[in-house]
Design a protein around this motif. Structure first.
Motif, short mmCIF file in Angstrom:
data_model
loop_
_atom_site.label_atom_id
_atom_site.label_comp_id
_atom_site.label_asym_id
_atom_site.label_seq_id
_atom_site.Cartn_x
_atom_site.Cartn_y
_atom_site.Cartn_z
N ASP A 184 41.99 73.14 -29.33
CA ASP A 184 42.54 73.30 -30.67
C ASP A 184 41.65 74.14 -31.56
N GLY A 185 40.70 74.79 -30.97
CA GLY A 185 39.87 75.67 -31.75
C GLY A 185 38.58 75.05 -32.22
N TYR A 186 38.49 73.79 -32.10
CA TYR A 186 37.27 73.10 -32.49
C TYR A 186 36.55 72.60 -31.25
N ARG A 187 35.30 72.35 -31.45
CA ARG A 187 34.53 71.83 -30.34
C ARG A 187 34.42 70.32 -30.48
N TRP A 188 34.67 69.66 -29.42
CA TRP A 188 34.70 68.21 -29.44
C TRP A 188 33.72 67.64 -28.44
N ARG A 189 33.15 66.55 -28.80
CA ARG A 189 32.29 65.85 -27.86
C ARG A 189 32.92 64.49 -27.57
N LYS A 190 33.04 64.23 -26.33
CA LYS A 190 33.61 62.95 -25.93
C LYS A 190 32.56 61.86 -26.10
N TYR A 191 32.93 60.83 -26.79
CA TYR A 191 31.95 59.78 -27.01
C TYR A 191 32.42 58.43 -26.48
N GLY A 192 33.54 58.42 -25.89
CA GLY A 192 33.97 57.14 -25.35
C GLY A 192 35.26 57.26 -24.58
N GLN A 193 35.43 56.32 -23.75
CA GLN A 193 36.69 56.24 -23.01
C GLN A 193 36.99 54.79 -22.74
N LYS A 194 38.17 54.42 -23.01
CA LYS A 194 38.56 53.02 -22.82
C LYS A 194 39.86 52.95 -22.06
N ALA A 195 39.93 51.94 -21.27
CA ALA A 195 41.20 51.67 -20.62
C ALA A 195 42.19 51.16 -21.66
N VAL A 196 43.37 51.61 -21.54
CA VAL A 196 44.42 51.20 -22.47
C VAL A 196 45.25 50.11 -21.84
N LYS A 197 45.42 49.08 -22.61
CA LYS A 197 46.20 47.97 -22.10
C LYS A 197 47.63 48.42 -21.81
N ASN A 198 48.14 47.95 -20.73
CA ASN A 198 49.51 48.27 -20.33
C ASN A 198 49.69 49.75 -20.02
N SER A 199 48.60 50.38 -19.77
CA SER A 199 48.72 51.79 -19.40
C SER A 199 47.70 52.10 -18.31
N PRO A 200 48.12 52.82 -17.32
CA PRO A 200 47.18 53.19 -16.26
C PRO A 200 46.22 54.29 -16.68
N PHE A 201 46.52 54.88 -17.81
CA PHE A 201 45.71 56.02 -18.24
C PHE A 201 44.71 55.58 -19.31
N PRO A 202 43.52 56.10 -19.22
CA PRO A 202 42.51 55.74 -20.21
C PRO A 202 42.72 56.51 -21.50
N ARG A 203 42.12 56.02 -22.52
CA ARG A 203 42.13 56.73 -23.80
C ARG A 203 40.74 57.30 -24.03
N SER A 204 40.71 58.55 -24.37
CA SER A 204 39.43 59.22 -24.59
C SER A 204 39.20 59.42 -26.07
N TYR A 205 37.96 59.30 -26.45
CA TYR A 205 37.58 59.45 -27.85
C TYR A 205 36.70 60.68 -28.00
N TYR A 206 37.08 61.51 -28.90
CA TYR A 206 36.33 62.74 -29.13
C TYR A 206 35.91 62.81 -30.59
#
Length: 310
Positions: A158-180
DNA sequence: CGTGTTTGACCCGCGC
DNA sequence: GCGCGGGTCAAACACG
């Protein structure tokens, strides 16, 4: 913790370097709206809030009917917005995204000094009681905006630089949620990226906060880039534009001299002819309804793209 | 070496 | 009060 061989090959660890190779062939932005109603406990219901079930069957069908992209429920009632920092969450009113009079921006600026003082006080208090790294202060909620993006990649450029600082499993979802978090030191913008459990091809990106700086990625974006007066709105709204442009850059393998952060809803005619952009326009249509009260919008958004949502 | 990612631990808010 | 789940921290690690 001893770090073993990091064999994490999660599909969400796609970096900016590999993103170019994985530009989605079809990129369909479906909707955007205020996510401030998203409760702490309810964040898991993003899909529900976004009405993704309705979205999934055919984005293109829905795109034919922009009104269906609107949130199923009216915007949350606005609590009295005093100068308390807690009110920041409700500041994501349809503020003018492309004008300097954006309410959240000015309000936040005004609140900033107050909140800073409060924060420092509380931090000093709590520093002695809690671990230094943890703050006891009330978590402040910035205005949030969520995108639903049909994409194979989770982390959209999106044109900005992001640093990932966390990742959590999402309840009721097989996919994790990433935090930037925005890598700019003075910028506290965050975003969360998660994939829909209902439709894995859909990525939900939630922006939180306002960029206080122009996009660092865009070489000449400072003049028209997203600055403090557009903030997260600008980031949010510019994101698909940039992605679109980036997309076509990838496709055409050529540099576009005007490639930079576009102000929100500043439709660039150079890309408006692309099929993808048609979708983006639809997206912006939804956004337009979101921002329907703002005069400048009418200057840049064709009237037929505006939605009355009453 | 600088920057970004991974990941377990921790904090916090909320519902029960 | 307790437990759950979301969100954040920060050390360790990977990579260019």
């Amino acid at each position: 913790m001893e770090k073993k061989e990091t064999t994490m090959e999660t599909d969400n660890s796609i970096g900016a370097t590999t993103f170019s190779d994985q530009i989605p062939t079809t990129f369909s932005l479906s909707s955007i709206f205020d996510m401030s109603c998203e409760g702490e406990k309810g964040s898991l219901g993003i899909m529900d809030l976004l009405g993704i079930q309705d979205f999934t069957p055919s984005i293109f069908d829905l795109l034919q009917q922009p009104s269906t992209l609107l949130p199923p429920s009216p915007p949350p009632p606005l609590p009295p917005t005093s100068s308390l920092p807690e009110s920041s969450e409700v500041l994501n009113l349809p503020a003018t995204p492309n004008s300097s009079s954006i309410s959240s921006s000015s309000t936040e600026a005004a609140n900033d000094e107050q909140t800073k003082a409060v924060e420092e006080e509380e931090q000093e208090k709590t520093k002695k009681q809690l671990k230094p790294k943890k703050k006891n202060q009330k978590r402040q909620r910035e205005p949030r905006f969520a995108f639903m993006t049909k994409s194979e990649v989770d982390h959209l450029e999106d044109g900005y630089r992001w640093r990932k600082y966390g990742q959590k499993a999402v309840k009721n979802s097989p996919f994790p949620r990433s935090y930037y978090r925005c890598t700019s030191a003075t910028c506290g913008v965050k975003k969360r990226v998660e994939r829909s459990s209902d439709d894995p091809s859909i990525v939900v990106t939630t922006y939180e906060g306002q960029h206080t700086h122009p996009s660092p990625v865009m070489p000449r974006g400072s003049s028209t880039g997203i600055s403090s007066d557009s903030g997260s709105y600008g980031a949010a709204f510019a994101m698909p534009m940039q992605l679109t442009q980036s997309h076509f850059q990838q496709q055409q393998q050529q540099q576009q001299p005007h490639f930079h952060n576009l102000p929100p809803l500043n439709f660039n005619s150079n890309i408006s002819s692309s099929p993808t952009f048609v979708q983006e326009r639809r997206f912006c249509t939804s956004a337009a309804s979101f921002l329907r009260d703002h005069g400048l919008l009418q200057d840049v958004v064709p009237s037929d793209m505006m939605i009355k949502k009453e």
